[in-house]
Write a protein that holds these residues in place. Structure first.
Motif, mmCIF file in Angstrom:
data_model
loop_
_atom_site.group_PDB
_atom_site.id
_atom_site.type_symbol
_atom_site.label_atom_id
_atom_site.label_comp_id
_atom_site.label_asym_id
_atom_site.label_seq_id
_atom_site.Cartn_x
_atom_site.Cartn_y
_atom_site.Cartn_z
ATOM 1 N N ILE A 151 0.830 -1.312 0.051
ATOM 2 C CA ILE A 151 0.062 0.056 -0.037
ATOM 3 C C ILE A 151 0.812 1.069 -0.147
ATOM 4 C CG2 ILE A 151 -1.850 1.267 1.302
ATOM 5 C CD1 ILE A 151 -2.886 -1.449 0.094
ATOM 6 N N LYS A 152 1.622 1.330 1.159
ATOM 7 C CA LYS A 152 2.907 2.489 0.929
ATOM 8 C C LYS A 152 4.001 2.177 1.684
ATOM 9 C CE LYS A 152 2.729 7.297 2.569
ATOM 10 N NZ LYS A 152 3.595 7.168 3.632
ATOM 11 N N SER A 153 5.056 2.746 0.972
ATOM 12 C CA SER A 153 6.299 2.458 1.587
ATOM 13 C C SER A 153 6.747 3.976 2.061
ATOM 14 C CB SER A 153 7.251 1.980 0.602
ATOM 15 O OG SER A 153 8.620 1.593 1.339
ATOM 16 N N GLY A 154 6.965 4.150 3.544
ATOM 17 C CA GLY A 154 7.283 5.511 4.015
ATOM 18 C C GLY A 154 8.942 5.176 4.418
ATOM 19 N N LYS A 155 9.374 6.437 4.990
ATOM 20 C CA LYS A 155 10.455 6.338 5.404
ATOM 21 C C LYS A 155 10.763 5.451 6.661
ATOM 22 C CE LYS A 155 10.349 10.774 8.006
ATOM 23 N NZ LYS A 155 8.680 10.542 7.939
ATOM 24 N N GLU A 156 9.552 5.192 7.338
ATOM 25 C CA GLU A 156 9.711 4.626 8.522
ATOM 26 C C GLU A 156 9.207 3.073 8.572
ATOM 27 O OE1 GLU A 156 9.559 8.506 11.280
ATOM 28 O OE2 GLU A 156 7.924 7.354 10.944
ATOM 29 N N ALA A 157 8.154 2.922 8.158
ATOM 30 C CA ALA A 157 7.293 1.689 7.623
ATOM 31 C C ALA A 157 6.861 1.503 6.365
ATOM 32 C CB ALA A 157 6.284 1.579 8.962
ATOM 33 N N LYS B 15 1.539 -3.592 8.855
ATOM 34 C CA LYS B 15 2.729 -2.342 9.028
ATOM 35 C C LYS B 15 3.939 -2.857 9.505
ATOM 36 C CE LYS B 15 3.270 2.371 10.560
ATOM 37 N NZ LYS B 15 2.433 3.496 11.332
ATOM 38 N N ILE B 16 4.775 -2.978 8.411
ATOM 39 C CA ILE B 16 6.258 -3.457 8.911
ATOM 40 C C ILE B 16 7.196 -2.377 8.978
ATOM 41 C CG2 ILE B 16 8.078 -5.012 8.200
ATOM 42 C CD1 ILE B 16 6.087 -6.653 7.066
ATOM 43 N N TYR B 17 7.847 -2.238 10.369
ATOM 44 C CA TYR B 17 8.841 -1.160 10.527
ATOM 45 C C TYR B 17 10.078 -1.557 9.798
ATOM 46 C CZ TYR B 17 6.050 1.359 13.540
ATOM 47 O OH TYR B 17 4.891 2.150 13.710
ATOM 48 N N ARG B 18 10.805 -0.865 9.024
ATOM 49 C CA ARG B 18 12.024 -1.238 8.532
ATOM 50 C C ARG B 18 13.287 -1.259 9.124
ATOM 51 N NH1 ARG B 18 11.957 2.409 3.371
ATOM 52 N NH2 ARG B 18 11.048 1.002 1.973
ATOM 53 N N ASP B 19 14.337 -1.669 8.531
ATOM 54 C CA ASP B 19 15.529 -1.568 9.245
ATOM 55 C C ASP B 19 15.645 -0.214 9.665
ATOM 56 O OD1 ASP B 19 18.169 -1.393 10.184
ATOM 57 O OD2 ASP B 19 18.888 -1.707 7.979
ATOM 58 N N ARG C 141 22.314 -2.752 18.084
ATOM 59 C CA ARG C 141 21.381 -3.175 19.278
ATOM 60 C C ARG C 141 20.374 -1.871 19.518
ATOM 61 N NH1 ARG C 141 22.396 -3.815 24.468
ATOM 62 N NH2 ARG C 141 24.536 -2.543 24.299
ATOM 63 N N GLY C 142 20.786 -0.831 19.536
ATOM 64 C CA GLY C 142 19.998 0.384 19.819
ATOM 65 C C GLY C 142 19.142 0.372 18.759
ATOM 66 N N ALA C 143 19.317 0.249 17.425
ATOM 67 C CA ALA C 143 18.386 0.431 16.538
ATOM 68 C C ALA C 143 17.378 -0.654 16.715
ATOM 69 C CB ALA C 143 19.113 0.188 15.121
ATOM 70 N N ALA C 144 17.621 -2.067 17.008
ATOM 71 C CA ALA C 144 16.706 -2.867 17.200
ATOM 72 C C ALA C 144 15.865 -2.672 18.153
ATOM 73 C CB ALA C 144 17.641 -4.296 17.292
ATOM 74 N N ALA C 145 16.343 -2.282 19.475
ATOM 75 C CA ALA C 145 15.598 -1.882 20.550
ATOM 76 C C ALA C 145 14.703 -0.926 20.347
ATOM 77 C CB ALA C 145 16.694 -1.581 21.815
ATOM 78 N N LEU C 146 14.970 0.026 19.369
ATOM 79 C CA LEU C 146 14.092 1.210 19.170
ATOM 80 C C LEU C 146 12.877 0.802 18.217
ATOM 81 C CD1 LEU C 146 13.942 4.212 19.679
ATOM 82 C CD2 LEU C 146 15.041 4.808 17.382
ATOM 83 N N GLN C 147 13.332 -0.145 17.312
ATOM 84 C CA GLN C 147 12.186 -0.948 16.353
ATOM 85 C C GLN C 147 11.367 -1.414 17.346
ATOM 86 O OE1 GLN C 147 13.963 -2.760 13.174
ATOM 87 N NE2 GLN C 147 11.986 -3.759 12.294
ATOM 88 N N ASP C 148 11.693 -2.417 18.232
ATOM 89 C CA ASP C 148 10.713 -3.143 19.130
ATOM 90 C C ASP C 148 9.939 -2.028 19.988
ATOM 91 O OD1 ASP C 148 11.730 -5.474 18.592
ATOM 92 O OD2 ASP C 148 12.978 -5.784 20.105
ATOM 93 N N LEU C 149 10.574 -1.065 20.237
ATOM 94 C CA LEU C 149 9.781 0.007 21.028
ATOM 95 C C LEU C 149 8.786 0.777 20.260
ATOM 96 C CD1 LEU C 149 10.629 0.580 23.934
ATOM 97 C CD2 LEU C 149 11.732 2.726 23.155
ATOM 98 N N SER D 290 8.686 -9.580 16.612
ATOM 99 C CA SER D 290 8.376 -9.473 15.275
ATOM 100 C C SER D 290 8.108 -7.828 14.819
ATOM 101 C CB SER D 290 6.906 -9.742 14.719
ATOM 102 O OG SER D 290 6.632 -9.309 13.373
ATOM 103 N N PRO D 291 8.572 -7.242 13.767
ATOM 104 C CA PRO D 291 8.609 -5.833 13.700
ATOM 105 C C PRO D 291 7.307 -5.356 13.071
ATOM 106 C CG PRO D 291 9.936 -6.704 11.910
ATOM 107 C CD PRO D 291 9.349 -7.883 12.936
ATOM 108 N N ALA D 292 6.183 -6.083 13.153
ATOM 109 C CA ALA D 292 4.906 -5.835 12.438
ATOM 110 C C ALA D 292 3.841 -5.312 13.263
ATOM 111 C CB ALA D 292 4.502 -6.736 11.462
ATOM 112 N N VAL D 293 3.154 -4.419 12.949
ATOM 113 C CA VAL D 293 1.870 -4.224 13.468
ATOM 114 C C VAL D 293 0.613 -4.648 12.554
ATOM 115 C CG1 VAL D 293 0.241 -2.464 14.526
ATOM 116 C CG2 VAL D 293 2.481 -2.276 14.882
ATOM 117 N N LEU D 294 -0.253 -5.547 13.238
ATOM 118 C CA LEU D 294 -1.459 -5.830 12.331
ATOM 119 C C LEU D 294 -2.772 -5.293 12.849
ATOM 120 C CD1 LEU D 294 0.432 -8.606 12.242
ATOM 121 C CD2 LEU D 294 -1.287 -9.540 11.218
#
Ligand SMILES: Nc1ncnc2c1ncn2[C@@H]1O[C@H](COP(=O)(O)OP(=O)(O)OP(=O)(O)O)[C@@H](O)[C@H]1O
Ligand SMILES: [Mg+2]
Length: 287
Positions: A59-65, A80-84, A117-125, A160-164
């Motif tokens: 549907i849409k690819s933005g800078k964050e998800a 909604k999948i958060y990217r790297d 590790r910080g990036a992964a933690a932030l993504q989970d957050l 998982s880095p996704a919101v359903l």
């Protein structure tokens, strides 16, 4: 700078938006996933969990998800999948606070270090934060897409880095955002009132969206639906009042194209008045 300031050439933008949002046809899980290493395992994981059976379109690819239209036993699903997060701005660690998902000292240190590790933690957050808000608002009866994992999503979001959530729209297309919908004067009035009421209900819960404008409001069958919550702040954010004011500003500004002539001040006053007078309408929880 809020996206509300960016729509000077509305028609051109509308065309672009339509082009960008055109569903790319039905694609099986196995056919997607090229390129983005993080996406493939998420699809596979969700399929394994029995949550989705088919990814239909991006549907849409933005800078964050990136948001996908998918299908599952529960019908159409927005994924909604958060990217790297290495590619993502760290705006959420500044004025916004860290959403509602409170981080541990260890997570804070990792974020401060800004390593992988910080990036992964932030993504989970971000995922956890968006899910927490979605559940809270859904239970409180606000117009948001129904979250589709849970009712205790936290085990899931950690892995998982996704919101359903429920897909707003139909098989062929997602609901348009209010920033690109064409509205009659009556519809514009109704959309404005609904947007004010949703903001007031949020305010009543002690929350501020933090990116509230027609860019994060969907329009479907005469109803407004609020989306995009990772940056929502609560009373622990010392900037809450100025964020509320900024949301009022963005909302009024972005509604100008629909002929609504309100400003930051009048919008804020009306939101505060509604927050004092609206009666709560929590959703009934099924046993
Ligand atoms: N539940 C949903 N149903 C249908 N479409 C959705 C849904 N959630 C999101 N979308 C679509 O995906 C787009 C991006 O979603 P969202 O705003 O949550 O993500 P984002 O990465 O923060 O995007 P942006 O940076 O543009 O705000 C929305 O503008 C909307 O078009
Ligand atoms: Mg958005």
């Amino acid at each position: 700078m809020s996206r509300a300031f960016e729509h000077e050439d509305a028609d051109a933008e509308q065309k672009l938006a339509r082009k960008r949002r055109k569903p790319q046809g039905k694609r099986k899980l196995a056919d997607l996933g090229s390129g983005a290493e993080t996406v493939d395992p998420v699809f596979a994981q969700l399929e394994m969990l029995g949550v989705i059976t088919e990814v239909m379109a991006e549907i849409k690819s933005g800078k964050e998800a990136t948001v996908y239209q998918a299908r599952g036993d529960q019908g159409l699903i927005a994924l909604k999948i958060y990217r790297d997060v290495a590619a993502r701005s760290f705006k959420n660690t500044g004025q916004y606070g860290l959403g509602l998902a409170r981080s541990s000292d260890a997570v804070n240190k990792a974020i401060a270090a800004r390593g992988s590790r910080g990036a992964a933690a932030l993504q989970d957050l971000w995922v956890a934060s968006e899910y927490m808000v979605l559940w809270q608002l859904w239970n409180a009866g606000l117009p948001v897409p129904e979250p589709l994992i849970g009712p205790e999503p936290f085990d899931y979001v950690q892995s998982s880095p996704a919101v359903l959530m429920r897909f707003i729209g139909d098989e062929n297309a997602p609901a348009p955002r209010l920033s690109e919908a064409r509205l009659s004067p009556d519809e514009a009035q109704s959309a404005w009132r609904q947007s004010l009421e949703a903001m007031a209900r949020l305010h009543k819960l002690g929350l501020v969206h933090g990116d509230y404008s027609t860019y994060n409001l969907l329009w479907w069958e005469g109803s407004v639906m609020m989306i995009d919550f990772p940056q929502v702040s609560d009373k622990t954010n010392p900037n809450l009042q100025s964020l509320l004011r900024r949301d009022a500003h963005s909302l009024a500004l972005s509604f100008k194209r629909h002929g609504i002539r309100e400003d930051e001040e009048s919008t804020l006053r009306e939101v505060e008045r509604l927050a004092r007078t609206l009666v709560d309408r929590p959703r009934l929880r099924l046993p």
